[in-house]
Scaffold this active site. Structure first.
Site, PDB file in Angstrom:
ATOM      1  N   GLU A  46      50.979  -7.208  65.121  1.00 35.00           N
ATOM      2  CA  GLU A  46      51.651  -8.362  65.037  1.00 35.00           C
ATOM      3  C   GLU A  46      50.737  -9.540  64.859  1.00 35.00           C
ATOM      4  O   GLU A  46      50.713 -10.497  64.266  1.00 35.00           O
ATOM      5  CB  GLU A  46      52.629  -8.720  66.259  1.00 35.00           C
ATOM      6  N   LYS A 104      65.525  -9.942  61.510  1.00 34.78           N
ATOM      7  CA  LYS A 104      66.240 -10.180  62.745  1.00 34.78           C
ATOM      8  C   LYS A 104      67.445 -11.037  62.102  1.00 34.78           C
ATOM      9  O   LYS A 104      68.711 -10.774  62.666  1.00 34.78           O
ATOM     10  CB  LYS A 104      65.380 -10.940  63.616  1.00 34.78           C
ATOM     11  N   HIS A 121      46.065  19.225  67.080  1.00 37.78           N
ATOM     12  CA  HIS A 121      46.672  20.343  66.659  1.00 37.78           C
ATOM     13  C   HIS A 121      47.798  19.735  65.638  1.00 37.78           C
ATOM     14  O   HIS A 121      48.690  20.663  65.447  1.00 37.78           O
ATOM     15  CB  HIS A 121      47.294  21.397  67.786  1.00 37.78           C
TER      16      HIS A 121
HETATM   17  O1  LIG Z   1      60.652 -12.197  74.342  1.00 39.48           O
HETATM   18  P1  LIG Z   1      61.302 -12.227  73.279  1.00 39.48           P
HETATM   19  O2  LIG Z   1      61.160 -13.499  72.682  1.00 39.48           O
HETATM   20  O3  LIG Z   1      62.746 -11.588  73.474  1.00 39.48           O
HETATM   21  O4  LIG Z   1      60.553 -11.356  71.976  1.00 39.48           O
HETATM   22  C1  LIG Z   1      60.771 -10.109  72.001  1.00 39.48           C
HETATM   23  C2  LIG Z   1      59.881  -9.539  70.518  1.00 39.48           C
HETATM   24  O5  LIG Z   1      60.611 -10.093  69.653  1.00 39.48           O
HETATM   25  C3  LIG Z   1      59.868 -10.075  68.363  1.00 39.48           C
HETATM   26  O6  LIG Z   1      60.416  -9.103  67.673  1.00 39.48           O
HETATM   27  C4  LIG Z   1      58.477 -10.316  68.386  1.00 39.48           C
HETATM   28  O7  LIG Z   1      58.196  -9.850  67.059  1.00 39.48           O
HETATM   29  C5  LIG Z   1      57.697  -9.701  69.484  1.00 39.48           C
HETATM   30  O8  LIG Z   1      56.548 -10.398  69.293  1.00 39.48           O
HETATM   31  C6  LIG Z   1      58.485 -10.190  70.624  1.00 39.48           C
HETATM   32  O9  LIG Z   1      57.670  -9.794  71.758  1.00 39.48           O
END
Ligand SMILES: O=P(O)(O)OC[C@H]1O[C@H](O)[C@H](O)[C@@H](O)[C@@H]1O
Length: 417
Positions: free
Chosen positions: A265, A407, A294
């Site tokens: 990331e 997302k 292996h």
């Molecule tokens: O801690 P949060 O805001 O729930 O995020 C949780 C995760 O979500 C995302 O997908 C980001 O790419 C991550 O970098 C992060 O650690």
């Protein structure tokens, strides 16, 4: 130092003019990063305020708790998982970290826990990540049915931004116990904030030792981080766009998982700081020594020359003798009197030499002994190295815009506008 970087056949790099120039530049970058107050992970080794806050929250929880259920994902889960699985012997409570929404696993955990003796720690920096939120809805309901609202609310700790986001709003409205994720620390750099500190400390890990190790690395180990960053940068530019972490330690395997998120990331980016399209970043791959010799080494030795290898080895291990059973049997006798430690070391050395014989670039991190201080050092070492490498790439190592689109689509599919 409990961690040594052995450059092996790449030792000659140290006298290379280009390497020396980059190294000096890297030291400047490291100093710039450590001075920049908008970058918070570098301040964490020097404060135990979050340990104290974690202890204060722990004191307010009901008595008789034997399980902590962490609901979080990505940077909100991987750090605690890494430390938990390395130091199982110190745990005085069960620490369950749920970082998936697979109904099978959720069901398994629901069957297993006793709500009366369990605390739920919801961890999300943004406060809106769908995985922990959906898990929270589920476990809140499960607890409420069994214990009632009042007792359930006493068993919840929210870890999120101090002022922003839905979880903070909820924590304020319901007056829940809560801890903060500092604004200037991104999820994947947050293991030394309440994100990692609270669950680990609450379950028996002396987190001050992690901080001590990180602080020691910050003071005395910058050269290792910068050397690693220069090599990552140089080999990526030489077409080694895969970085293989070969970890010869079961206890450290989850360190590899934690590092893969940090690496991917932070360094995989479409644009540089000047807005140019660069599409940069090596692909991290995890291999377990000796197991994956292996399964993967055939490819690594004879396949394409597109990889840079970082081996990890622990020098002092608990040792177990291989007994002389079948000692007379010729084919097995070479193992008489040897230990598993010797066997593992020999296999590690054998694999490294086999790759070196094929001119594959390889470095070795030697960890003298695994303890909490060494873990703290590894954490800070690779956080700093990753950030410095990002500066070499001229990209922002602290954002992750590429994660958002998937997302948003998933939320839309669930009816969110
Ligand atoms: O801690 P949060 O805001 O729930 O995020 C949780 C995760 O979500 C995302 O997908 C980001 O790419 C991550 O970098 C992060 O650690």
């Amino acid at each position: 130092m409990k961690i040594k970087l052995n450059l092996r056949k790449l030792e000659h790099f140290k006298n290379d003019k280009n390497f020396i120039e980059l190294f000096n530049k890297g030291i400047d970058f490291a100093e710039e990063i450590e001075k920049d107050s908008s970058i918070g992970f570098t301040e964490l080794p020097d404060t135990d305020i979050y340990v104290e806050k974690a202890k204060a929250v722990a004191e307010k929880l009901p008595e008789g708790i034997d399980t902590l259920l962490v609901l979080g994902i990505g940077g909100s889960a991987l750090g605690a998982k890494m430390v938990r699985d390395c130091f199982k012997e110190f745990l005085n409570k069960e620490l369950i970290i749920l970082d998936n929404v697979d109904p099978f696993t959720i069901h398994e955990i629901a069957k297993k826990i006793n709500p009366e003796k369990t605390v739920i720690n919801v961890i999300s920096k943004s406060g809106s990540t769908v995985e922990p939120i959906s898990q929270f809805k589920f476990f809140y309901n499960l607890f409420e049915v069994e214990l009632g609202k009042e007792e359930t609310l006493k068993r919840i700790v929210i870890t999120t931004d101090l002022v922003k986001g839905n979880l903070r709003k909820l924590a304020d409205e319901l007056n829940l116990l809560s801890l903060e994720v500092p604004e200037n620390v991104g999820g994947r750099f947050s293991v030394l904030t309440p994100v990692g500190i609270f669950p680990l400390e609450f379950c028996g890990i002396d987190t001050k030792l992690l901080l001590k190790g990180a602080q020691n690395l910050k003071k005395n180990g910058k050269e290792i981080a910068v050397t690693g960053a220069v090599l990552d940068y140089l080999f990526y530019n030489k077409g080694k766009n895969i970085k293989v972490l070969f970890i010869y330690s079961d206890r450290l395997y989850r360190f590899g998982e934690w590092y893969l998120q940090l690496f991917a990331e932070s360094l995989g980016k479409r644009v540089d700081r000047d807005g140019n399209k660069v599409k940069i970043g090596a692909t991290g791959v995890l291999a377990k020594g000796v197991t994956d010799q292996h399964s993967q080494v055939q490819l690594y030795k004879e396949g394409p020359d597109d990889k840079f290898f970082a081996f990890f080895k622990v020098n002092k291990k608990v040792d177990v003798l291989i007994p002389e059973s079948f000692g007379e049997f010729e084919g097995f006798s070479y193992l008489n009197g040897k230990t598993f430690s010797q066997l593992m070391d020999a296999e590690c050395e054998g694999t490294m030499q086999a790759l070196e014989n094929e001119e594959k670039p390889l470095i070795l991190y030697e960890i003298e002994e695994i303890d909490l201080e060494a873990m703290g050092k590894l954490i800070y070492l690779f956080e700093l190295q990753t950030a410095v490498c990002g500066y070499f790439y001229n990209i922002n190592p602290f954002d992750q815009p590429g994660v958002e689109e998937g997302k948003i689509i998933a939320k839309k599919l669930l009816g969110y506008n």
